[in-house]
Design a protein around this motif. Structure first.
Motif, short mmCIF file in Angstrom:
data_model
loop_
_atom_site.label_atom_id
_atom_site.label_comp_id
_atom_site.label_asym_id
_atom_site.label_seq_id
_atom_site.Cartn_x
_atom_site.Cartn_y
_atom_site.Cartn_z
N ALA A 299 5.14 2.94 10.95
CA ALA A 299 4.02 2.98 10.02
C ALA A 299 4.39 2.51 8.62
O ALA A 299 3.51 2.38 7.76
CB ALA A 299 3.45 4.40 9.95
N GLY A 300 5.66 2.27 8.36
CA GLY A 300 6.08 1.83 7.04
C GLY A 300 7.43 2.44 6.69
O GLY A 300 8.19 2.85 7.57
N THR A 301 7.70 2.54 5.40
CA THR A 301 8.96 3.12 4.92
C THR A 301 8.67 4.37 4.11
O THR A 301 7.67 4.44 3.39
CB THR A 301 9.74 2.11 4.06
N ALA B 80 0.85 -1.19 0.00
CA ALA B 80 0.00 0.00 0.00
C ALA B 80 0.88 1.24 0.00
O ALA B 80 2.02 1.22 0.48
CB ALA B 80 -0.92 0.01 1.22
N LEU B 81 0.34 2.31 -0.55
CA LEU B 81 0.99 3.62 -0.53
C LEU B 81 0.05 4.58 0.19
O LEU B 81 -1.10 4.75 -0.23
CB LEU B 81 1.26 4.11 -1.95
N VAL B 82 0.51 5.19 1.27
CA VAL B 82 -0.29 6.18 1.99
C VAL B 82 0.29 7.54 1.67
O VAL B 82 1.44 7.84 2.00
CB VAL B 82 -0.26 5.91 3.51
N ALA C 56 0.18 11.80 16.88
CA ALA C 56 -1.11 11.53 17.52
C ALA C 56 -1.74 10.24 17.01
O ALA C 56 -2.77 9.80 17.52
CB ALA C 56 -2.07 12.69 17.26
N ALA C 57 -1.11 9.60 16.01
CA ALA C 57 -1.71 8.43 15.36
C ALA C 57 -1.64 7.19 16.24
O ALA C 57 -0.71 7.02 17.04
CB ALA C 57 -1.00 8.16 14.03
N THR C 58 -2.64 6.31 16.08
CA THR C 58 -2.66 5.02 16.77
C THR C 58 -3.21 3.97 15.82
O THR C 58 -4.09 4.26 15.00
CB THR C 58 -3.54 5.05 18.03
N SER D 97 -2.31 6.64 11.05
CA SER D 97 -3.06 5.61 11.78
C SER D 97 -3.41 4.45 10.86
O SER D 97 -3.31 3.27 11.25
CB SER D 97 -4.34 6.20 12.39
N ILE D 98 -3.82 4.74 9.62
CA ILE D 98 -4.08 3.67 8.64
C ILE D 98 -2.81 2.89 8.38
O ILE D 98 -2.81 1.64 8.37
CB ILE D 98 -4.62 4.27 7.33
#
Length: 362
Positions: free
Chosen positions: A45-47, A4-6, A123-125, A15-16
Motif C-alpha cells: 500500500a506504500g511506505t 499522497a499521504l494516507v 481486509a483491504a483490497t 484500500s485507497i
C-alpha cells in the motif's frame, strides 16, 4: 497526483492506498498504531516512512470523532497541498474542524460508499471502490485545485463521484446505511438466546438480514456517535411502522372477522410499501433495477462446482446477472441461485440439465 499521504491504515485507508500505489502514486502511510501502518506497507500500500516534504494530497481515514483533530494537526505541519477525509459522517466533523481553526479552502469532506463487515488493513483490497458512489461535499470556500485532486483520487480508485450537501449526506446515510446496520443487529440479537433447534432452521432469509450484524461494534459506535440525530429520526419512523404492524398481527388473531380483515389490510400495506421501496434501489451499474428470473441448481461442496456451472452457462451464451448460494443444513451441499434475464431461463435450464446438473423447480 504524484504523491499522497494516507493517515489511518484501516480497511478504507489501506484500500485507497493500494489503489493509488497500484496506479503509480507514491503513497506514504501514517497511523497512531505503527504496527498497523507497517502491515499496510507490507501489503504493497506504500511506505510507512514519512514524506520529505508536502505531498499533493493527504487523505484522513480515521473515525469521524477524530477527523477534526487529525486534520488540524496535518494542516498545521503543512503535510499536503490539499486535504480530504473519507469519514462516513460529514456535517458534524466539518463544523468541529472549523471550530478548531482548520483551513476550509484546502479541505474537502468526502465519503466512499463502500466497505466490508471486517476491518483492518488485512481486509483491504485495491478494488474496494470500483463502480461505487463516492460522495463529495464541497462548499463555496473549497479550492478548485483541491476539488480536482479529490476527483483524480476517485478516478484512480475507479469510483463514481456524487456531489452532495454535507447535512443532506448525513440524512441519506442514516437511512441507507446506519439504520440498516442497527436493524440487522437488532434482528441478530434475537438469535442470541434462541433455542438451538430454532437456530438450526436458519435459512437464506435470516442470513441476508443479519449479514452486516457481523460488523465491528467499536467502529459502529464511532459512526453512530457522529450521526445520532438523523439515525434516531429514521428509527422513530420505523418504530411507528412496527407498532402498526404489531397491532395488525394481533388483529389477525381476533375471532372477529372485521378485525381480521383490518389486520390483513395492515400487513398487506407494509409489505406493498416494502415492495415499492425495494424497487427504488438502483440495479446493476446503478441503472434502473431489472427483473431477473432465478434458476436454482443443486451443487455439492467440492472445489470447481461453481466454476463448472458458470462455464456451462457461458458456453450457451447466457450471462449470469447475479448469484446467491443457499447452503443445506447439515449436508455438504446446497443450491446456487443464478439470476438471469427471463428469456434466458429455458436455454440455461436445458443446457445445465443436459450437462448433468440437477435443477430445483421454483
Amino acid at each position: 497526483m504524484r504523491t499522497a499521504l494516507v493517515i489511518g491504515t484501516g480497511l478504507i485507508g489501506t484500500s485507497i492506498a493500494l489503489a493509488l500505489a497500484g496506479r503509480g502514486v507514491r503513497v506514504h502511510l501514517e497511523d497512531h498504531d505503527a504496527d498497523q501502518a507497517r502491515t499496510a506497507a507490507s501489503l504493497g500500500a506504500g511506505t510507512d516512512r514519512p514524506p520529505e516534504g508536502p505531498v499533493d494530497l493527504a487523505v484522513v481515514a480515521v473515525p469521524p470523532a477524530h477527523i477534526p483533530a487529525v486534520l488540524a494537526a496535518a494542516q498545521r505541519r503543512k503535510a499536503a497541498r490539499g486535504y480530504l477525509d473519507v469519514g462516513s459522517v460529514k456535517g458534524g466533523p466539518r463544523r468541529e474542524a472549523e471550530a478548531l481553526g482548520c483551513d476550509p479552502v484546502t479541505y474537502l469532506g468526502t465519503h466512499p460508499m463502500s466497505g466490508r463487515e471486517i476491518s483492518g488493513p488485512l481486509a483491504a483490497t485495491a478494488d474496494l471502490f470500483e463502480g461505487r458512489p463516492w460522495v463529495l461535499t464541497p462548499t463555496p470556500e473549497t479550492d478548485t485545485e483541491v476539488l480536482n485532486l479529490a476527483l483524480e483520487l476517485i478516478s484512480l480508485c475507479r469510483a463514481v463521484p456524487v456531489v452532495m450537501d454535507a447535512d443532506a449526506h448525513d440524512r441519506a446515510v442514516a437511512l441507507v446505511s446506519h439504520t440498516p446496520q442497527l436493524l440487522s443487529s437488532l434482528v441478530a440479537a434475537r438469535l442470541e438466546g434462541a433455542d438451538e433447534t430454532a437456530v438450526r432452521l436458519c435459512g437464506q432469509g435470516i442470513r441476508d438480514v443479519t449479514r452486516i450484524a457481523a460488523s465491528d461494534p467499536g467502529m459502529w459506535i464511532d459512526i453512530l456517535s457522529a450521526n445520532p440525530g438523523p439515525v434516531a429520526d429514521v428509527l422513530a419512523a420505523v418504530a411507528g411502522d412496527l407498532e402498526e404492524t404489531v397491532r395488525a398481527l394481533r388483529a389477525l388473531q381476533s375471532a372477529d372477522e372485521t378485525e381480521r380483515t383490518g389486520g390483513a389490510v395492515g400487513i398487506e400495506d407494509v409489505l406493498r410499501r416494502g415492495n415499492s421501496g425495494r424497487a427504488r434501489i438502483p440495479g446493476k451499474h446503478g441503472q434502473a433495477p431489472a427483473a431477473y428470473e432465478t434458476v436454482a441448481v443443486l451443487i455439492s461442496d467440492r472445489p470447481g462446482e461453481l466454476a463448472g456451472i458458470f462455464a456451462d452457462a457461458g458456453r450457451v451464451g447466457v450471462n449470469i446477472e447475479d448469484v446467491r448460494i443457499e447452503h443445506a443444513t447439515g449436508q455438504q451441499a446446497g443450491h446456487v441461485q443464478l439470476m438471469v434475464e427471463p428469456g434466458s431461463v429455458p436455454v440455461l435450464t436445458a443446457a445445465l440439465r443436459e450437462r448433468g446438473w440437477a435443477i430445483r423447480q421454483q
